[in-house]
Design a protein around this motif. Structure first.
Motif, mmCIF file in Angstrom:
data_model
loop_
_atom_site.group_PDB
_atom_site.id
_atom_site.type_symbol
_atom_site.label_atom_id
_atom_site.label_comp_id
_atom_site.label_asym_id
_atom_site.label_seq_id
_atom_site.Cartn_x
_atom_site.Cartn_y
_atom_site.Cartn_z
ATOM 1 N N ALA A 204 0.814 -1.212 0.000
ATOM 2 C CA ALA A 204 0.000 0.000 0.000
ATOM 3 C C ALA A 204 0.848 1.264 0.000
ATOM 4 O O ALA A 204 0.361 2.348 -0.324
ATOM 5 N N LEU A 205 2.123 1.139 0.348
ATOM 6 C CA LEU A 205 3.006 2.319 0.331
ATOM 7 C C LEU A 205 3.060 2.937 -1.061
ATOM 8 O O LEU A 205 3.167 4.157 -1.207
ATOM 9 N N ASP A 206 2.983 2.072 -2.081
ATOM 10 C CA ASP A 206 3.095 2.557 -3.460
ATOM 11 C C ASP A 206 2.044 3.598 -3.806
ATOM 12 O O ASP A 206 2.262 4.451 -4.648
ATOM 13 N N ARG A 216 8.386 6.705 2.799
ATOM 14 C CA ARG A 216 7.932 5.438 2.222
ATOM 15 C C ARG A 216 9.086 4.438 2.138
ATOM 16 O O ARG A 216 8.926 3.249 2.438
ATOM 17 N N LEU A 217 10.242 4.961 1.765
ATOM 18 C CA LEU A 217 11.419 4.097 1.662
ATOM 19 C C LEU A 217 11.823 3.554 3.035
ATOM 20 O O LEU A 217 12.138 2.367 3.195
ATOM 21 N N MET A 218 11.778 4.426 4.032
ATOM 22 C CA MET A 218 12.146 4.010 5.390
ATOM 23 C C MET A 218 11.179 2.931 5.881
ATOM 24 O O MET A 218 11.597 1.948 6.510
ATOM 25 N N GLN A 219 9.877 3.117 5.604
ATOM 26 C CA GLN A 219 8.906 2.112 6.035
ATOM 27 C C GLN A 219 9.110 0.794 5.277
ATOM 28 O O GLN A 219 9.014 -0.286 5.867
ATOM 29 N N ALA A 220 9.374 0.909 3.992
ATOM 30 C CA ALA A 220 9.590 -0.307 3.191
ATOM 31 C C ALA A 220 10.783 -1.084 3.743
ATOM 32 O O ALA A 220 10.723 -2.310 3.906
ATOM 33 N N ARG A 550 -1.122 3.158 10.486
ATOM 34 C CA ARG A 550 -1.604 2.517 9.263
ATOM 35 C C ARG A 550 -2.161 1.130 9.592
ATOM 36 O O ARG A 550 -3.183 0.720 9.059
ATOM 37 N N PHE A 551 -1.491 0.418 10.497
ATOM 38 C CA PHE A 551 -1.990 -0.886 10.918
ATOM 39 C C PHE A 551 -3.305 -0.745 11.690
ATOM 40 O O PHE A 551 -4.280 -1.442 11.436
ATOM 41 N N PHE A 552 -3.305 0.208 12.624
ATOM 42 C CA PHE A 552 -4.461 0.336 13.513
ATOM 43 C C PHE A 552 -5.711 0.720 12.731
ATOM 44 O O PHE A 552 -6.810 0.254 13.038
ATOM 45 N N ALA A 553 -5.528 1.556 11.712
ATOM 46 C CA ALA A 553 -6.681 1.932 10.883
ATOM 47 C C ALA A 553 -7.258 0.689 10.215
ATOM 48 O O ALA A 553 -8.480 0.532 10.107
ATOM 49 N N ILE A 567 -8.403 2.866 5.545
ATOM 50 C CA ILE A 567 -7.326 1.979 5.987
ATOM 51 C C ILE A 567 -5.960 2.630 5.774
ATOM 52 O O ILE A 567 -4.996 2.263 6.427
ATOM 53 N N GLU A 568 -5.897 3.596 4.856
ATOM 54 C CA GLU A 568 -4.739 4.491 4.837
ATOM 55 C C GLU A 568 -5.250 5.834 5.323
ATOM 56 O O GLU A 568 -5.861 6.590 4.563
ATOM 57 N N PRO A 569 -5.038 6.150 6.602
ATOM 58 C CA PRO A 569 -5.745 7.291 7.183
ATOM 59 C C PRO A 569 -5.198 8.664 6.787
ATOM 60 O O PRO A 569 -5.890 9.656 6.945
ATOM 61 N N PHE A 570 -3.957 8.700 6.296
ATOM 62 C CA PHE A 570 -3.350 10.005 6.009
ATOM 63 C C PHE A 570 -3.092 10.146 4.508
ATOM 64 O O PHE A 570 -2.147 9.560 3.982
ATOM 65 N N ASN A 571 -3.921 10.933 3.843
ATOM 66 C CA ASN A 571 -3.765 11.083 2.388
ATOM 67 C C ASN A 571 -2.428 11.712 2.019
ATOM 68 O O ASN A 571 -1.776 11.290 1.086
ATOM 69 N N ALA A 572 -2.074 12.743 2.755
ATOM 70 C CA ALA A 572 -0.818 13.441 2.465
ATOM 71 C C ALA A 572 -0.076 13.648 3.773
ATOM 72 O O ALA A 572 -0.679 13.867 4.818
ATOM 73 N N LEU A 573 1.231 13.548 3.690
ATOM 74 C CA LEU A 573 2.066 13.707 4.885
ATOM 75 C C LEU A 573 3.127 14.749 4.599
ATOM 76 O O LEU A 573 3.704 14.779 3.515
#
Length: 852
Positions: A204-206, A216-220, A550-553, A567-573
């Motif tokens: 879903a990061l994509d 996104r890279l750090m989370q991946a 992201r998990f909790f959502a 389920i992805e609660p933040f559209n933009a960061l």
RNA sequence: GCCCGCGUGGUGGAAUGGUAGACACAGAAGACUUAAAAUCUUUAGGCCGAAAGGCCGUGCCGGUUCGAAUCCGGCCGCGGGCACCA
């Protein structure tokens, strides 16, 4: 003539906004909605410049979006559970609850003068039973949904204080208060099954296109998907039940270069061996004296001990490998056991060198011959190398190819299987502490571990606790601990672990959509307000907080508390930088450093002194921190210059994603500029210049350009550039000889463009110039596209890549015409001095490059 | 140790493949003022030059390109994260 006096005008406008109720968020079906959220603060008691910067950014967006026709939700709350409240109780006495709520009151009072467009009616703290009770309800739902379980996990144990320590409470392997060497100890703890979602959270990061690429890279990387081979070594000389050791490897192509097997000190085999073997027991105990952080483990010297057990190579059972227990093998990753190939892994190489193990090369670089290695040869998996073992003849292939072949080969021959592994571990949420959300579970002698009855929620923290001894007061509180089993009604014992504060912050954004609801969320409100359109916070939360949220959502969606779209609660960061300041240091009689507050320093160009003339050492800027005293109190700045100055300064100069340096001179300059804008506005109301066609047109054009650029810059989070443009526009307006009517219009536009950053000053100017209503409610200005283009443009001319001349030509001049003009240009002719021209590169509207 | 960023005048930064230094701070010079403050005007990367102009210059080294602060490779320095700080 009057003066710019923010201390008079700012409270006035704040009261006007309150009276008009314009920041109260309402579900409005006629408007698109916009939800802007800044990461909520921990209530330390004092706001700092980092908060001012964070909330001003959110406020700029909130006000801009409101002006652009959106129904805006811009709430504020408090991340109120956590260790500092307990520490304060231990150090100063008092109760964490009183400390926390009093800090919240203080901080709210410090934030209000900033004039933020926050809907304070939605405020809550995570330590409110109304909030954590709903969290407990969701915990029970998630338990039923199979998202929660218990297992044993390691904690940092302080053997003197007899208490569990957080990683930050372990300093150089010792407890921060007792100074005792910390041990790792196993406890049964509660876990969320976040690892069930590893693959989905990664994929879903994509789609999170409006998140910073680096986050996104750090989370991946954190989720850490890998493809590898899992197989077992048969053993000789191992205790009963350990005739096979399962290992996982991402480099099965190096199996022909294996020279040892290593298991984690926490591996069941290690635990078995330590019972009967004193040397191993001592080694394992030594390993457990490292704290639980991965950093400590990685930095520790790599050590191992030979267990005497031998593993048989799966390709050749006459090939025996020693089995070591090694301190760098993580029990949480893979199977807690590996094989080492020293030739192609630097850590294995060092281990093999240290313990005199063979170093056997599997492949060599193209065009080289096998020769003894001085370090491991670790090429990229995509690089072609020459495999010299494992094939009948040497073969040139990429690592990737051979890895896949090796997995296929092992699967065919029943040696092992290809598996996809993730580095991401389940989320341990148990904390052996008082000031957190109680886990709503009961331990019953007959029924076992039972969820509380929802009718009994919230399970409130007891107020009658003391912090005069280490450990969890809930554990000592017999009347709180004793309860009845919700299933069988027998006497039972309440769970005394509380939840990780990351749980609290994993759903507050959803709660803001219906903060007073008697359920965690309300469907209509969540449907209308979710998702957060713009989330703003520190880069330090790039992984844990954002990944947990992201998990909790997803978990909330599964248990019916959020719609599927959330389920992805933040559209933009957006991740903002820190506010930094110079540090001022002197040394006391004992040579210890003494730090000084910026307000106590007399700063000259080259040096700094105290009021009594003592020289002070100036240390380059670092994040503002109390211990280094390099802090500036926002309240002092507001008192001296007004909130608008603080807001303007933190948004100017530095790009918001980067650290910004707070300087006294910069703050003063911001104030001077605002006073200047005020003065120019004031002058306009006192003059009456006649219209002048040329000057009026020029100013109208400049105004349109300012609207266009400031709007685009705010849209792109380039607040510093928006402000630079506003400086420029101020200069233009100030120097303009246009008529009063045009100037008045230009200044009103200026007020609108400044209003997200300096809302009070903007209202003042708006009123001065006779604007209707509040500027906070005026629609955002738009620019006439016809006014944004120029008839003539100036282009630089390069000769062989170096700038030599420039020409000014009509904007629509065709390329062929441009070439002629360039070649006829006096400077060009002079510079070329007859050298023939090979090519002319004309980049329309940009540059011309003449090549000879 | 591992992962992710960042590095441009005295300073914060602008320019994200096309005029390096917009805008601002600090500085210098001048105007106004008895004076100071405030305000206004001018100036300003470095070196050479009277000027015109030239050369150098975006942490360091190398590469790609007509053209690189920007893209690629290697290094150095600083910052963030590493699962119980929030």
């Amino acid at each position: 003539m009057s003066r710019y006096e923010p201390s008079q005008t700012e409270p006035k406008w704040q009261a006007a906004w309150d009276a008009a109720g314009i920041f109260t968020a309402r579900r409005d079906p006629t408007k698109p909605k916009y939800y802007v959220l800044e990461m909520f603060p921990y209530p330390s008691g004092r706001i700092h410049m980092g908060h001012v910067r964070n909330y001003t950014m959110g406020d700029v967006i909130a006000r801009y979006k409101a002006a652009s026709g959106f129904s805006v939700l811009h709430p504020m709350g408090w991340d109120a559970f956590g260790m500092p409240a307990e520490n304060a109780a231990m150090e100063r006495g008092g109760h964490p609850k009183d400390w926390t709520y009093s800090n919240i009151a203080d901080m709210r009072n410090q934030m209000k003068p900033l004039g933020l467009s926050i809907d304070w009616s939605r405020e809550f703290a995570t330590c409110d039973p109304e909030y954590y009770g709903q969290q407990q309800a969701m915990f029970i739902d998630m338990m039923e949904a199979g998202l929660i379980y218990r297992k044993n996990a390691m904690v940092n144990w302080d053997p003197v204080d007899m208490t569990v320590l957080a990683n930050e409470q372990v300093i150089d392997g010792r407890g921060w208060r007792s100074g005792a060497l910390v041990e790792r100890r196993e406890l049964t703890q509660w876990f969320f099954r976040i690892s069930n979602y590893s693959s989905e959270l990664l994929k879903a990061l994509d789609a999170l296109n409006d998140w910073p690429h680096k986050v996104r890279l750090m989370q991946a990387n954190w989720i850490g998907k890998s493809r590898g081979l899992q197989f077992a070594f048969s053993t000789t000389g191992a205790p009963e039940g350990f005739d096979r050791i399962e290992v996982y490897t991402t480099r099965p192509d190096t199996l022909h270069g294996a020279s040892f097997v290593a298991i984690s000190p926490d591996h069941p085999l290690a635990k078995q061996l330590e019972r009967h073997n004193p040397a191993i027991a001592e080694f394992v105990a030594e390993c457990r004296r490292i704290d639980t952080s991965e950093e400590a483990l990685e930095k520790a010297e790599k050590n191992g001990i030979d267990t005497g057990i031998r593993a048989l190579h799966p390709f050749d059972d006459t090939w025996e490998l020693p089995v070591y227990i090694a301190n760098f093998i993580l029990m949480d990753y893979g199977t807690g056991a590996i094989f080492g190939c020293p030739a192609h892994d630097q850590r294995d190489f060092e281990f093999a060198t240290k313990y005199n193990l063979p170093i056997k090369q599997v492949f060599i670089a193209l065009g080289t011959k096998e020769a003894p290695l001085s370090e491991a040869y670790v090429p990229m998996k995509s690089e072609r190398v020459c495999y010299i073992r494992g094939f009948p003849q040497p073969e040139i292939k990429t690592g990737q190819e051979v890895i896949e072949e090796a997995i296929a080969h092992c699967e065919e021959n029943g040696i092992g299987r290809g598996v996809t592994n993730y580095r991401l571990r389940d989320w341990g949420i148990s904390r052996q502490r008082y000031w957190g959300c109680p886990i709503p579970v009961v331990h019953c002698a007959t029924c076992g571990v039972v969820a509380e009855d929802k009718a009994n929620l919230p399970i409130c923290l007891p107020d009658d606790v003391t912090f005069d001894q280490p450990g969890n007061p809930l554990d000592r509180h017999s009347t709180w601990r004793n309860c009845t089993c919700p299933k069988c009604g027998a006497t039972a014992r309440r769970e005394t672990d509380t939840m990780d504060t990351f749980v609290d912050s994993s759903w507050y954004y959803a709660r803001f959509t219906a903060p007073r609801a008697t359920t965690p969320t309300i469907a209509e409100d969540a449907d209308y307000w979710m998702n957060v359109d713009q989330y703003i916070g520190g880069i330090e939360h790039a992984i844990l907080h954002l990944l947990y949220s992201r998990f909790f959502a997803r978990a909330m969606h599964k248990t019916g508390h959020l719609p599927a779209k959330s389920i992805e609660p933040f559209n933009a960061l957006f991740t903002q930088g820190m506010v930094t300041h110079e540090i001022y240091k002197t040394t006391d009689a004992n040579g210890r450093p003494v730090y000084h507050l910026p307000e106590d320093i007399i700063r000259n160009e080259s040096d700094a002194t105290l009021a009594d003339g003592t020289k002070v050492e100036v240390i380059p800027s670092a994040k503002m921190s109390k211990s280094k005293k390099n802090v500036v109190d926002p309240l002092k700045i507001i008192t001296e210059f007004g909130a608008d100055t603080a807001r303007w300064f933190v948004m100017s100069d530095s790009p918001p994603e980067r650290d910004m340096e707070w300087t006294a001179s910069g703050a003063k300059a911001a104030y001077k500029h605002l006073a200047r804008v005020w003065r120019i506005a004031d002058e306009i109301t006192h003059t009456n210049a006649n219209a002048n066609a040329t000057n009026d047109a020029a100013l109208t054009k400049a105004t349109a350009k300012a609207v266009d650029e400031v709007t685009r810059n705010i849209d792109n989070f380039a607040f510093n550039k928006a402000i630079a443009k506003l400086y420029e526009f101020t200069n233009t307006l100030s120097n303009s000889a246009a008529g009063t009517t045009t100037k008045r219009t230009a200044m009103q536009t200026m007020a609108q463009l400044m209003s997200p950053m300096t809302p009070h000053l903007a209202e003042e100017i708006w009123q001065m110039l006779g604007g209707t209503g509040l500027v906070a409610q005026a629609p955002w200005p738009s620019a006439d596209p016809a006014l944004l283009t120029d008839d003539e443009i100036t282009l630089p001319i390069q000769i062989n890549g170096k700038r030599r001349a420039e020409i000014t030509i009509p904007a629509n001049t065709p390329k062929s015409e441009v070439e002629k003009i360039v070649l006829a240009n006096e400077s060009v002719v002079k510079f070329l001095a007859g050298t023939p021209v090979k090519t002319i590169i004309v980049v329309s509207g940009r540059i011309i490059n003449v090549l000879t």
